[in-house]
Write a protein that holds these residues in place. Structure first.
Motif, PDB file in Angstrom:
ATOM      1  N   PHE A  24       3.417   4.441  -5.718  1.00 15.63           N
ATOM      2  CA  PHE A  24       2.253   4.091  -6.374  1.00 15.63           C
ATOM      3  C   PHE A  24       2.477   3.697  -7.640  1.00 15.63           C
ATOM      4  O   PHE A  24       1.992   2.994  -8.254  1.00 15.63           O
ATOM      5  CB  PHE A  24       1.655   5.438  -6.127  1.00 15.63           C
ATOM      6  CG  PHE A  24       0.139   5.527  -6.676  1.00 15.63           C
ATOM      7  CD1 PHE A  24      -0.992   4.898  -5.908  1.00 15.63           C
ATOM      8  CD2 PHE A  24      -0.039   6.086  -8.028  1.00 15.63           C
ATOM      9  CE1 PHE A  24      -2.071   4.902  -6.599  1.00 15.63           C
ATOM     10  CE2 PHE A  24      -1.198   6.081  -8.592  1.00 15.63           C
ATOM     11  CZ  PHE A  24      -2.436   5.488  -7.851  1.00 15.63           C
ATOM     12  N   ALA A  25       3.448   4.476  -8.468  1.00 11.69           N
ATOM     13  CA  ALA A  25       3.564   4.065  -9.632  1.00 11.69           C
ATOM     14  C   ALA A  25       4.256   2.723  -9.948  1.00 11.69           C
ATOM     15  O   ALA A  25       3.511   1.991 -10.850  1.00 11.69           O
ATOM     16  CB  ALA A  25       4.761   5.128 -10.248  1.00 11.69           C
ATOM     17  N   SER A  26       5.178   2.276  -9.225  1.00  5.63           N
ATOM     18  CA  SER A  26       5.684   1.026  -9.398  1.00  5.63           C
ATOM     19  C   SER A  26       4.611  -0.154  -8.868  1.00  5.63           C
ATOM     20  O   SER A  26       4.554  -1.161  -9.388  1.00  5.63           O
ATOM     21  CB  SER A  26       7.065   0.667  -8.706  1.00  5.63           C
ATOM     22  OG  SER A  26       6.580   1.125  -7.152  1.00  5.63           O
ATOM     23  N   TRP A  27       3.659   0.046  -8.141  1.00  5.53           N
ATOM     24  CA  TRP A  27       2.661  -0.512  -7.702  1.00  5.53           C
ATOM     25  C   TRP A  27       1.787  -0.971  -9.004  1.00  5.53           C
ATOM     26  O   TRP A  27       1.388  -2.203  -9.283  1.00  5.53           O
ATOM     27  CB  TRP A  27       1.817   0.148  -6.913  1.00  5.53           C
ATOM     28  CG  TRP A  27       0.585  -0.522  -5.829  1.00  5.53           C
ATOM     29  CD1 TRP A  27      -0.070   0.133  -5.262  1.00  5.53           C
ATOM     30  CD2 TRP A  27       0.507  -1.981  -5.286  1.00  5.53           C
ATOM     31  NE1 TRP A  27      -0.986  -0.682  -4.328  1.00  5.53           N
ATOM     32  CE2 TRP A  27      -0.167  -1.983  -4.413  1.00  5.53           C
ATOM     33  CE3 TRP A  27       1.373  -2.988  -5.756  1.00  5.53           C
ATOM     34  CZ2 TRP A  27      -0.762  -3.208  -4.019  1.00  5.53           C
ATOM     35  CZ3 TRP A  27       1.133  -4.480  -5.224  1.00  5.53           C
ATOM     36  CH2 TRP A  27      -0.162  -4.294  -4.185  1.00  5.53           C
ATOM     37  N   TYR A  28       1.378   0.005  -9.725  1.00  7.11           N
ATOM     38  CA  TYR A  28       0.617  -0.229 -10.872  1.00  7.11           C
ATOM     39  C   TYR A  28       1.440  -0.945 -11.915  1.00  7.11           C
ATOM     40  O   TYR A  28       1.229  -1.736 -12.875  1.00  7.11           O
ATOM     41  CB  TYR A  28       0.155   1.158 -11.532  1.00  7.11           C
ATOM     42  CG  TYR A  28      -1.076   1.487 -10.871  1.00  7.11           C
ATOM     43  CD1 TYR A  28      -2.400   1.247 -11.314  1.00  7.11           C
ATOM     44  CD2 TYR A  28      -1.132   1.980  -9.665  1.00  7.11           C
ATOM     45  CE1 TYR A  28      -3.508   1.481 -10.744  1.00  7.11           C
ATOM     46  CE2 TYR A  28      -2.425   2.304  -8.828  1.00  7.11           C
ATOM     47  CZ  TYR A  28      -3.679   1.757  -9.423  1.00  7.11           C
ATOM     48  OH  TYR A  28      -4.534   2.035  -8.597  1.00  7.11           O
ATOM     49  N   ALA A  29       2.793  -0.454 -12.010  1.00  4.15           N
ATOM     50  CA  ALA A  29       3.663  -1.235 -13.060  1.00  4.15           C
ATOM     51  C   ALA A  29       3.717  -2.665 -12.752  1.00  4.15           C
ATOM     52  O   ALA A  29       3.694  -3.505 -13.914  1.00  4.15           O
ATOM     53  CB  ALA A  29       5.181  -0.427 -12.802  1.00  4.15           C
ATOM     54  N   PHE A  76      -6.445  -5.541 -10.125  1.00  4.15           N
ATOM     55  CA  PHE A  76      -6.285  -4.315  -9.496  1.00  4.15           C
ATOM     56  C   PHE A  76      -6.884  -4.170  -8.156  1.00  4.15           C
ATOM     57  O   PHE A  76      -6.533  -3.610  -7.336  1.00  4.15           O
ATOM     58  CB  PHE A  76      -6.744  -3.150 -10.485  1.00  4.15           C
ATOM     59  CG  PHE A  76      -5.593  -2.757 -11.293  1.00  4.15           C
ATOM     60  CD1 PHE A  76      -4.986  -1.445 -11.114  1.00  4.15           C
ATOM     61  CD2 PHE A  76      -5.018  -3.533 -12.059  1.00  4.15           C
ATOM     62  CE1 PHE A  76      -3.972  -1.178 -11.770  1.00  4.15           C
ATOM     63  CE2 PHE A  76      -3.835  -3.198 -12.835  1.00  4.15           C
ATOM     64  CZ  PHE A  76      -3.262  -1.919 -12.780  1.00  4.15           C
ATOM     65  N   PRO A  77      -8.181  -4.791  -8.133  1.00  9.46           N
ATOM     66  CA  PRO A  77      -9.011  -4.705  -6.713  1.00  9.46           C
ATOM     67  C   PRO A  77      -8.367  -5.682  -5.814  1.00  9.46           C
ATOM     68  O   PRO A  77      -8.361  -5.475  -4.552  1.00  9.46           O
ATOM     69  CB  PRO A  77     -10.292  -4.824  -7.180  1.00  9.46           C
ATOM     70  CG  PRO A  77     -10.486  -5.408  -8.472  1.00  9.46           C
ATOM     71  CD  PRO A  77      -9.233  -5.402  -9.010  1.00  9.46           C
ATOM     72  N   ILE A  78      -7.828  -6.922  -6.326  1.00  2.81           N
ATOM     73  CA  ILE A  78      -7.375  -7.868  -5.206  1.00  2.81           C
ATOM     74  C   ILE A  78      -6.192  -7.642  -4.620  1.00  2.81           C
ATOM     75  O   ILE A  78      -5.788  -7.746  -3.380  1.00  2.81           O
ATOM     76  CB  ILE A  78      -7.098  -9.218  -5.734  1.00  2.81           C
ATOM     77  CG1 ILE A  78      -8.814  -9.600  -6.237  1.00  2.81           C
ATOM     78  CG2 ILE A  78      -6.664 -10.295  -5.204  1.00  2.81           C
ATOM     79  CD1 ILE A  78      -9.140 -10.971  -6.602  1.00  2.81           C
ATOM     80  N   ALA A  79      -5.234  -7.110  -5.555  1.00  2.24           N
ATOM     81  CA  ALA A  79      -3.858  -6.661  -5.163  1.00  2.24           C
ATOM     82  C   ALA A  79      -3.865  -5.873  -3.856  1.00  2.24           C
ATOM     83  O   ALA A  79      -3.107  -6.233  -2.821  1.00  2.24           O
ATOM     84  CB  ALA A  79      -3.112  -6.285  -6.199  1.00  2.24           C
ATOM     85  N   PRO A  80      -4.559  -4.847  -3.999  1.00  3.40           N
ATOM     86  CA  PRO A  80      -4.321  -3.887  -2.728  1.00  3.40           C
ATOM     87  C   PRO A  80      -4.895  -4.566  -1.385  1.00  3.40           C
ATOM     88  O   PRO A  80      -4.340  -4.552  -0.300  1.00  3.40           O
ATOM     89  CB  PRO A  80      -5.445  -2.741  -3.064  1.00  3.40           C
ATOM     90  CG  PRO A  80      -5.505  -2.682  -4.537  1.00  3.40           C
ATOM     91  CD  PRO A  80      -5.272  -4.083  -4.616  1.00  3.40           C
ATOM     92  N   LEU A  81      -6.172  -5.688  -1.706  1.00  2.00           N
ATOM     93  CA  LEU A  81      -6.463  -6.263  -0.235  1.00  2.00           C
ATOM     94  C   LEU A  81      -5.314  -7.180  -0.003  1.00  2.00           C
ATOM     95  O   LEU A  81      -5.166  -7.182   1.485  1.00  2.00           O
ATOM     96  CB  LEU A  81      -7.658  -7.218  -0.690  1.00  2.00           C
ATOM     97  CG  LEU A  81      -8.914  -6.150  -1.318  1.00  2.00           C
ATOM     98  CD1 LEU A  81     -10.193  -7.260  -1.504  1.00  2.00           C
ATOM     99  CD2 LEU A  81      -9.267  -5.502   0.080  1.00  2.00           C
ATOM    100  N   LEU A  82      -4.596  -7.857  -0.688  1.00  2.00           N
ATOM    101  CA  LEU A  82      -3.535  -8.812  -0.141  1.00  2.00           C
ATOM    102  C   LEU A  82      -2.365  -7.825   0.452  1.00  2.00           C
ATOM    103  O   LEU A  82      -1.694  -8.309   1.192  1.00  2.00           O
ATOM    104  CB  LEU A  82      -2.760  -9.385  -1.529  1.00  2.00           C
ATOM    105  CG  LEU A  82      -3.882 -10.535  -2.123  1.00  2.00           C
ATOM    106  CD1 LEU A  82      -3.371 -11.128  -3.222  1.00  2.00           C
ATOM    107  CD2 LEU A  82      -4.180 -11.619  -0.953  1.00  2.00           C
TER     108      LEU A  82
END
Ligand code: CMP
Length: 540
Positions: free
Chosen positions: A56-61, A35-41
């Motif tokens: 946003f929903a599919s990001w989490y999915a 969760f914290p690394i993926a947004p950085l990438l």
């Protein structure tokens, strides 16, 4: 377990207690990492059209699916074995690690592994994105239309019953009608469609680059660059649509790092060979890229038009045409200065194409069974023996001072002996387009004679273009004042530089040439004074 001492049993139960919680801990750890690394990438690598997870929903999915799907297997067991085989460790610890690792592997295989498909379906990740759905519909509609045409032609050619044709064609046509109706609902903006079409165009460029490699039209290094360029265009189109594609197209025309390094080495250490090789690379790359882009025009008009329609392909066509123009400009700039080299490279390219054609012909004859294997091998050997891979001609920047002097008209009256003496005072210099040769306000240290190419004098009121045979930089030397203007190369130029220290010697030895330079300087000064007065008048 029955033969175990109570202490050992307790120890094992203790060991198994954390094991029962291990999968949950590992799953939580994965979530913590994802969760914290993926947004950085995501912020670093932006791929909005296909790769980016749009909402946003599919990001989490996606992140949930990744956490759930991280199965453990052989590697975990090998690491665990390394611990259990270590005699220095307490047997209880060894057992704990072995049980923990096996339990974890079995858990992820039987629980996560068997339910992953269900989790992906539940999260809705097995469905196409709206963009890909549109693309799929377009491609299917196009293919179905082609199928219908083929069936009709076949029926016509063999006088088959129209009812049979109708029966086959009807389901395809029904699908096309439904797809068109769906499409009319405009599920995608025009911008998105344009970006998708540009991505398709860049993908095609990639395919053509690979074809170039297969056909041995270009050396591997050039193909590598072509592929890199296609990827740059692809990224540009994905991230910023048309603007991104155009920006990428401009970027790939700029001088690459290797060229800049070679140029730096030439300017500061006088090393010419590396620069000459990079220039040869550039000619070759531009030559092949032009061929690819020409083929993209056809691809745009024939294939993309059918999938994306008139409006979108008019825009993609514009982008391709613009590239064609810019490439043509870059190629012409080199061709104007080095026509012989470009011609030699073109001859080599055509000769290689002829060899390929010849070999292809023999191959076709062999495939059709018209010539036997031995004859085919013999013919192939003949081609290889007579026309082995031709090395690229050597690029000569053409910085021979004595030959460059011959381009300067105002020295044409000098005898050979005088020209030889002058040649000793002049230094050749090569410049690239857009290079600033003289900076306004600097102290004058040299005069520049243009042996080939063109420059632009950027004055406050106007720009003056100077070409072969003309000179610049004389005013600062004659008046002792700072440089009056920036002077920028418009093309590749070959200049002859007369340093300040040698200027007086040159004028003394060649009084007529000196007088000619002074006359030109006077005219220029007068012109600049007039410009200045006129501007002051307008201002007051
Ligand atoms: P210098 O002032 O040393 O550096 C800038 C050069 O631009 C200048 O010498 C001239 O060679 C050139 N230059 C300045 N004004 C003009 C002009 N009006 N027309 C052509 N060249 C000019």
């Amino acid at each position: 377990m029955a033969n175990m001492s109570t202490r050992s049993q307790l120890a094992l139960l203790d060991a198994l207690d954390p094991l029962s919680r291990a999968p949950i801990r590992i799953f939580s750890f994965k979530l913590l990492v994802l969760f914290p690394i993926a947004p950085l990438l995501a912020a670093r690598y932006r791929y909005p059209l296909f790769e980016t997870i749009s909402s946003f929903a599919s990001w989490y999915a996606y992140k949930l699916a990744m956490a759930w799907g991280g199965l453990r297997g052989a590697l975990t067991l090998v690491l665990a074995l390394a611990v259990t085989e270590n005699r220095g460790l307490d047997p209880q610890v060894q057992r704990f690690v072995a049980v923990l690792a096996t339990g974890l592997v079995l858990f992820t295989l039987f629980v996560n592994g068997t339910t992953l498909r269900m989790v992906i379906a539940l999260l809705g990740l097995d469905r196409l994105s709206p963009r890909n759905e549109v693309l799929r519909d377009r491609i299917l509609a196009l293919s179905y239309a082609e199928v219908c045409d083929a069936v009709r032609h076949l029926a016509e050619a063999h006088a088959l019953a129209p009812a049979a044709v109708q029966q086959i064609v009807e389901p395809y046509q029904a699908w096309i009608t439904t797809a068109n109706a769906r499409d009319a609902a405009e599920r995608l903006t025009e911008r998105d469609r344009l970006a998708i079409a540009l991505v398709a165009l860049a993908n095609q460029e990639r395919a053509l680059a690979l074809e170039t490699h297969a056909a041995r039209i270009a050396p591997p290094a050039t193909v590598q660059t072509l592929l890199h360029h296609a990827d740059t265009l692809l990224d540009g189109a994905r991230t910023e649509g048309r603007l991104g594609y155009q920006r990428a197209a401009a970027a790939i025309l700029s001088f690459p790092v290797a060229f800049r390094i070679a140029y730096f080495l030439y300017r500061h250490f006088g090393i010419r060979r590396l620069l000459a090789d990079r220039l040869a690379d550039r000619v070759e790359l531009l030559l092949v890229t032009r061929l690819l882009v020409d083929r993209l025009v056809d691809f745009n008009n024939e294939r993309l038009r059918l999938i994306f329609g008139e409006r979108i392909t008019a825009l993609t066509g514009e982008s391709v045409e613009r590239r064609r123009g810019e490439l043509g400009g870059a190629f012409d700039a080199l061709q104007r200065q080095y026509p012989d080299y470009v011609a030699a490279l073109e001859v080599r390219f055509l000769r290689q194409s002829a060899v390929r054609q010849e070999t292809g012909r023999y191959h076709a004859l062999f495939e059709e069974g018209l010539i036997p294997q031995e004859l085919f091998e013999d013919l192939k050997r003949g081609v290889t023996a007579t026309r082995a891979a031709e090395p690229r001609p050597r690029f000569d920047i053409g910085l021979d001072t004595r030959r460059l002097i011959e381009q300067l008209d105002f020295l044409s009256a000098l005898s050979n002996a005088q020209l030889d003496r002058v040649a000793k005072l002049l230094r050749p210099r090569f410049t690239v387009p857009n290079e600033r040769i003289v900076r306004a306000g600097d102290r004058g240290d040299a005069v520049f004679f243009i042996a080939s190419g063109a420059v632009e004098v950027r004055l406050p009121v106007r720009n003056v273009r100077l070409g072969t045979g003309e000179f610049f930089g004389e005013m600062a030397l004659l008046t002792g004042r700072p440089r009056q203007a920036d002077v920028v190369a418009l093309s590749y130029c070959r200049l002859l530089v007369l340093r300040k220290a040698d200027f007086d010697r040159f004028v003394t030895a060649n009084p007529d040439a000196g007088a000619a330079i002074s006359r030109v300087a006077q005219t220029r000064l007068a012109m600049n004074r007039d410009d200045h007065d006129r501007t002051a008048e307008v201002a007051s």
